[in-house]
Scaffold this motif. Structure first.
Motif, PDB file in Angstrom:
ATOM      1  N   PRO A 143       0.802  -1.227   0.000  1.00  0.00           N
ATOM      2  CA  PRO A 143       0.000   0.000   0.000  1.00  0.00           C
ATOM      3  C   PRO A 143       0.836   1.278   0.000  1.00  0.00           C
ATOM      4  CG  PRO A 143      -0.853  -1.552   1.609  1.00  0.00           C
ATOM      5  CD  PRO A 143       0.437  -2.127   1.093  1.00  0.00           C
ATOM      6  N   GLN A 144       2.017   1.231   0.615  1.00  0.00           N
ATOM      7  CA  GLN A 144       2.851   2.433   0.701  1.00  0.00           C
ATOM      8  C   GLN A 144       3.466   2.839  -0.632  1.00  0.00           C
ATOM      9  OE1 GLN A 144       3.551  -0.614   1.603  1.00  0.00           O
ATOM     10  NE2 GLN A 144       5.649  -0.938   2.269  1.00  0.00           N
ATOM     11  N   VAL A 145       3.444   1.944  -1.634  1.00  0.00           N
ATOM     12  CA  VAL A 145       3.971   2.299  -2.960  1.00  0.00           C
ATOM     13  C   VAL A 145       2.895   2.169  -4.039  1.00  0.00           C
ATOM     14  CG1 VAL A 145       6.396   1.814  -2.437  1.00  0.00           C
ATOM     15  CG2 VAL A 145       4.941  -0.019  -3.340  1.00  0.00           C
ATOM     16  N   ARG A 146       1.637   2.198  -3.641  1.00  0.00           N
ATOM     17  CA  ARG A 146       0.545   2.054  -4.619  1.00  0.00           C
ATOM     18  C   ARG A 146       0.591   3.151  -5.679  1.00  0.00           C
ATOM     19  NH1 ARG A 146      -4.098   1.161  -1.335  1.00  0.00           N
ATOM     20  NH2 ARG A 146      -5.009   0.442  -3.275  1.00  0.00           N
ATOM     21  N   PHE A 147       1.173   4.311  -5.340  1.00  0.00           N
ATOM     22  CA  PHE A 147       1.304   5.402  -6.307  1.00  0.00           C
ATOM     23  C   PHE A 147       2.172   5.020  -7.503  1.00  0.00           C
ATOM     24  CE2 PHE A 147       4.813   5.892  -3.381  1.00  0.00           C
ATOM     25  CZ  PHE A 147       5.886   6.232  -4.200  1.00  0.00           C
ATOM     26  N   GLU A 148       2.941   3.936  -7.390  1.00  0.00           N
ATOM     27  CA  GLU A 148       3.805   3.465  -8.475  1.00  0.00           C
ATOM     28  C   GLU A 148       3.062   2.553  -9.464  1.00  0.00           C
ATOM     29  OE1 GLU A 148       6.813   4.312  -9.186  1.00  0.00           O
ATOM     30  OE2 GLU A 148       8.005   4.652  -7.394  1.00  0.00           O
ATOM     31  N   LEU A 149       1.794   2.260  -9.209  1.00  0.00           N
ATOM     32  CA  LEU A 149       1.054   1.297 -10.016  1.00  0.00           C
ATOM     33  C   LEU A 149       1.023   1.672 -11.501  1.00  0.00           C
ATOM     34  CD1 LEU A 149      -0.496  -1.354  -9.907  1.00  0.00           C
ATOM     35  CD2 LEU A 149      -2.574  -0.050  -9.420  1.00  0.00           C
ATOM     36  N   GLY A 150       0.800   2.926 -11.795  1.00  0.00           N
ATOM     37  CA  GLY A 150       0.773   3.370 -13.198  1.00  0.00           C
ATOM     38  C   GLY A 150       2.093   3.103 -13.905  1.00  0.00           C
ATOM     39  N   ARG A 151       3.191   3.389 -13.237  1.00  0.00           N
ATOM     40  CA  ARG A 151       4.522   3.157 -13.816  1.00  0.00           C
ATOM     41  C   ARG A 151       4.770   1.662 -14.016  1.00  0.00           C
ATOM     42  NH1 ARG A 151      10.131   2.537 -12.335  1.00  0.00           N
ATOM     43  NH2 ARG A 151       9.618   2.202 -10.139  1.00  0.00           N
ATOM     44  N   VAL A 152       4.376   0.858 -13.033  1.00  0.00           N
ATOM     45  CA  VAL A 152       4.560  -0.590 -13.122  1.00  0.00           C
ATOM     46  C   VAL A 152       3.780  -1.147 -14.313  1.00  0.00           C
ATOM     47  CG1 VAL A 152       4.063  -2.788 -11.966  1.00  0.00           C
ATOM     48  CG2 VAL A 152       5.092  -0.908 -10.685  1.00  0.00           C
ATOM     49  N   LYS A 153       2.552  -0.667 -14.498  1.00  0.00           N
ATOM     50  CA  LYS A 153       1.726  -1.141 -15.613  1.00  0.00           C
ATOM     51  C   LYS A 153       2.320  -0.741 -16.963  1.00  0.00           C
ATOM     52  CE  LYS A 153      -2.670  -1.732 -13.286  1.00  0.00           C
ATOM     53  NZ  LYS A 153      -4.098  -1.465 -13.286  1.00  0.00           N
ATOM     54  N   LYS A 154       2.985   0.407 -17.010  1.00  0.00           N
ATOM     55  CA  LYS A 154       3.654   0.820 -18.259  1.00  0.00           C
ATOM     56  C   LYS A 154       4.897  -0.027 -18.510  1.00  0.00           C
ATOM     57  CE  LYS A 154       2.083   5.564 -18.495  1.00  0.00           C
ATOM     58  NZ  LYS A 154       2.322   6.881 -17.925  1.00  0.00           N
ATOM     59  N   LEU A 155       5.640  -0.336 -17.442  1.00  0.00           N
ATOM     60  CA  LEU A 155       6.847  -1.156 -17.579  1.00  0.00           C
ATOM     61  C   LEU A 155       6.521  -2.585 -17.999  1.00  0.00           C
ATOM     62  CD1 LEU A 155       8.864  -0.112 -14.389  1.00  0.00           C
ATOM     63  CD2 LEU A 155       9.591   0.221 -16.754  1.00  0.00           C
ATOM     64  N   PHE A 156       5.422  -3.109 -17.464  1.00  0.00           N
ATOM     65  CA  PHE A 156       5.033  -4.505 -17.706  1.00  0.00           C
ATOM     66  C   PHE A 156       3.570  -4.564 -18.155  1.00  0.00           C
ATOM     67  CE2 PHE A 156       8.313  -4.450 -14.410  1.00  0.00           C
ATOM     68  CZ  PHE A 156       9.276  -5.255 -14.997  1.00  0.00           C
ATOM     69  N   PRO A 157       3.297  -4.110 -19.392  1.00  0.00           N
ATOM     70  CA  PRO A 157       1.902  -4.017 -19.841  1.00  0.00           C
ATOM     71  C   PRO A 157       1.172  -5.357 -19.939  1.00  0.00           C
ATOM     72  CG  PRO A 157       3.422  -3.573 -21.650  1.00  0.00           C
ATOM     73  CD  PRO A 157       4.242  -3.665 -20.399  1.00  0.00           C
ATOM     74  N   ASN A 158       1.906  -6.454 -20.026  1.00  0.00           N
ATOM     75  CA  ASN A 158       1.279  -7.764 -20.165  1.00  0.00           C
ATOM     76  C   ASN A 158       1.206  -8.545 -18.850  1.00  0.00           C
ATOM     77  OD1 ASN A 158       0.966  -7.367 -22.967  1.00  0.00           O
ATOM     78  ND2 ASN A 158       3.095  -7.953 -23.275  1.00  0.00           N
ATOM     79  N   VAL A 159       1.580  -7.889 -17.761  1.00  0.00           N
ATOM     80  CA  VAL A 159       1.584  -8.543 -16.451  1.00  0.00           C
ATOM     81  C   VAL A 159       0.527  -7.868 -15.574  1.00  0.00           C
ATOM     82  CG1 VAL A 159       2.953  -9.089 -14.400  1.00  0.00           C
ATOM     83  CG2 VAL A 159       4.040  -9.060 -16.657  1.00  0.00           C
ATOM     84  N   PRO A 160      -0.418  -8.645 -15.027  1.00  0.00           N
ATOM     85  CA  PRO A 160      -1.387  -8.017 -14.127  1.00  0.00           C
ATOM     86  C   PRO A 160      -0.675  -7.438 -12.901  1.00  0.00           C
ATOM     87  CG  PRO A 160      -1.711 -10.412 -14.204  1.00  0.00           C
ATOM     88  CD  PRO A 160      -0.624 -10.082 -15.175  1.00  0.00           C
TER      89      PRO A 160
END
Length: 100
Positions: free
Chosen positions: A56-73
Motif C-alpha cells: 500500500p505504501q507504494v501504490r502510487f507506483e502502479l501506473g509506472r509498473v503497468k507501463k513497464l510490464f503491460p502484459n503482467v497483471p
C-alpha cells in the motif's frame, strides 16, 4: 512455476506477507515462487513475474509498473490484508489476477 512479485519501499515490510503467502501455498499444495523486492529494483526483478503486487505504501507506483510490464497483471495489496499479513487472501487475489 508461477512467479509472484511483491514490491514495497525497501522489500522489508512485505517479507512477513511473503512468508504467510508461502505458508498458504504449501497448505494448499500450490507450487509458486513468491519474492519481495524494493520498488526501485522492479525493472530487474520482475520480467518473469506472472503478477506484480505492490504494498500500500507504494501504490502510487502502479501506473509506472503497468507501463513497464503491460502484459503482467498488477495491483496494490489491500491495506487490511497487508497490515494483517493475510497471506491466504493475497495469494488468492494474485491467482485471480493471473486468471487461475
Amino acid at each position: 512455476m508461477t512467479h509472484i512479485v511483491l514490491c514495497c519501499n525497501q522489500g522489508m515490510s512485505t517479507s512477513i506477507l511473503v512468508k504467510k503467502m508461502r505458508e498458504a501455498a504449501t497448505k494448499q499444495g500450490i507450487e509458486v515462487a513468491i519474492d519481495a523486492y524494493p520498488i526501485s529494483e522492479i525493472e530487474d526483478k520482475a520480467p518473469d513475474a506472472a503478477v506484480i503486487l505492490l504494498g500500500p505504501q507504494v501504490r502510487f507506483e502502479l501506473g509506472r509498473v503497468k507501463k513497464l510490464f503491460p502484459n503482467v497483471p498488477a495491483e496494490a495489496v489491500s491495506p487490511q490484508d497487508f497490515g494483517l499479513a493475510r497471506g491466504e487472501n493475497v495469494l488468492k487475489r494474485a491467482f485471480e489476477l493471473i486468471g487461475e
